[in-house]
Design a protein around this motif. Structure first.
Motif, PDB file in Angstrom:
ATOM      1  N   SER A  41       0.810  -1.215   0.000  1.00  0.00           N
ATOM      2  CA  SER A  41       0.000   0.000   0.000  1.00  0.00           C
ATOM      3  C   SER A  41       0.844   1.266   0.000  1.00  0.00           C
ATOM      4  O   SER A  41       0.374   2.315  -0.387  1.00  0.00           O
ATOM      5  N   THR A  42       2.101   1.194   0.433  1.00  0.00           N
ATOM      6  CA  THR A  42       2.932   2.385   0.476  1.00  0.00           C
ATOM      7  C   THR A  42       3.835   2.519  -0.755  1.00  0.00           C
ATOM      8  O   THR A  42       4.475   3.532  -0.928  1.00  0.00           O
ATOM      9  N   GLN A  43       3.884   1.512  -1.580  1.00  0.00           N
ATOM     10  CA  GLN A  43       4.725   1.577  -2.780  1.00  0.00           C
ATOM     11  C   GLN A  43       3.970   2.221  -3.916  1.00  0.00           C
ATOM     12  O   GLN A  43       2.763   2.038  -4.071  1.00  0.00           O
ATOM     13  N   GLU A  44       4.705   2.972  -4.733  1.00  0.00           N
ATOM     14  CA  GLU A  44       4.112   3.565  -5.908  1.00  0.00           C
ATOM     15  C   GLU A  44       4.499   2.728  -7.125  1.00  0.00           C
ATOM     16  O   GLU A  44       5.547   2.110  -7.155  1.00  0.00           O
ATOM     17  N   GLU A  45       3.609   2.721  -8.115  1.00  0.00           N
ATOM     18  CA  GLU A  45       3.906   1.996  -9.338  1.00  0.00           C
ATOM     19  C   GLU A  45       4.853   2.814 -10.202  1.00  0.00           C
ATOM     20  O   GLU A  45       4.731   4.026 -10.297  1.00  0.00           O
ATOM     21  N   LEU A  46       5.801   2.128 -10.807  1.00  0.00           N
ATOM     22  CA  LEU A  46       6.702   2.774 -11.734  1.00  0.00           C
ATOM     23  C   LEU A  46       6.073   2.814 -13.112  1.00  0.00           C
ATOM     24  O   LEU A  46       5.395   1.869 -13.512  1.00  0.00           O
ATOM     25  N   PRO A  47       6.320   3.876 -13.859  1.00  0.00           N
ATOM     26  CA  PRO A  47       5.774   3.918 -15.215  1.00  0.00           C
ATOM     27  C   PRO A  47       6.473   2.869 -16.079  1.00  0.00           C
ATOM     28  O   PRO A  47       7.701   2.756 -16.065  1.00  0.00           O
ATOM     29  N   VAL A  48       5.696   2.076 -16.765  1.00  0.00           N
ATOM     30  CA  VAL A  48       6.254   1.041 -17.631  1.00  0.00           C
ATOM     31  C   VAL A  48       5.793   1.364 -19.053  1.00  0.00           C
ATOM     32  O   VAL A  48       4.596   1.486 -19.308  1.00  0.00           O
ATOM     33  N   PRO A  49       6.755   1.505 -19.987  1.00  0.00           N
ATOM     34  CA  PRO A  49       6.354   1.812 -21.354  1.00  0.00           C
ATOM     35  C   PRO A  49       5.544   0.651 -21.955  1.00  0.00           C
ATOM     36  O   PRO A  49       5.831  -0.498 -21.702  1.00  0.00           O
ATOM     37  N   GLN A  50       4.539   0.995 -22.724  1.00  0.00           N
ATOM     38  CA  GLN A  50       3.694  -0.004 -23.361  1.00  0.00           C
ATOM     39  C   GLN A  50       4.392  -0.506 -24.626  1.00  0.00           C
ATOM     40  O   GLN A  50       4.998   0.264 -25.362  1.00  0.00           O
ATOM     41  N   ALA A  51       4.315  -1.791 -24.846  1.00  0.00           N
ATOM     42  CA  ALA A  51       4.889  -2.354 -26.081  1.00  0.00           C
ATOM     43  C   ALA A  51       3.926  -2.047 -27.224  1.00  0.00           C
ATOM     44  O   ALA A  51       2.713  -2.107 -27.065  1.00  0.00           O
ATOM     45  N   SER A  52       4.486  -1.707 -28.398  1.00  0.00           N
ATOM     46  CA  SER A  52       3.600  -1.371 -29.496  1.00  0.00           C
ATOM     47  C   SER A  52       3.387  -2.526 -30.420  1.00  0.00           C
ATOM     48  O   SER A  52       3.937  -3.530 -30.398  1.00  0.00           O
TER      49      SER A  52
END
Length: 63
Positions: free
Chosen positions: A52-63
């Motif tokens: 609950s205290t961790q933030e999600e890292l942005p992960v680039p979407q595969a095209s």
């Protein structure tokens, strides 16, 4: 002192290990929940607190 049947003791130990808590905290939480009482913070699973205290890292979407 509380005595539990062996199968119950083993189940509580598994929960405690999975949640990163002492057995006494797991038993305290179960008793509090069964009596509709507030569960102390120290009885909350460590794994849930970390999530609950961790933030999600942005992960680039595969095209």
């Amino acid at each position: 002192m509380v005595r539990l049947r062996e199968d119950l003791w083993e189940a509580v130990q598994e929960i405690a290990q999975r949640e990163g808590l002492p057995v006494s905290a797991v038993i305290t939480r179960m008793v509090a929940e069964s009596l509709d009482r507030p569960v102390p913070d120290y009885c909350q699973p460590k794994t849930a607190a970390v999530r609950s205290t961790q933030e999600e890292l942005p992960v680039p979407q595969a095209s």
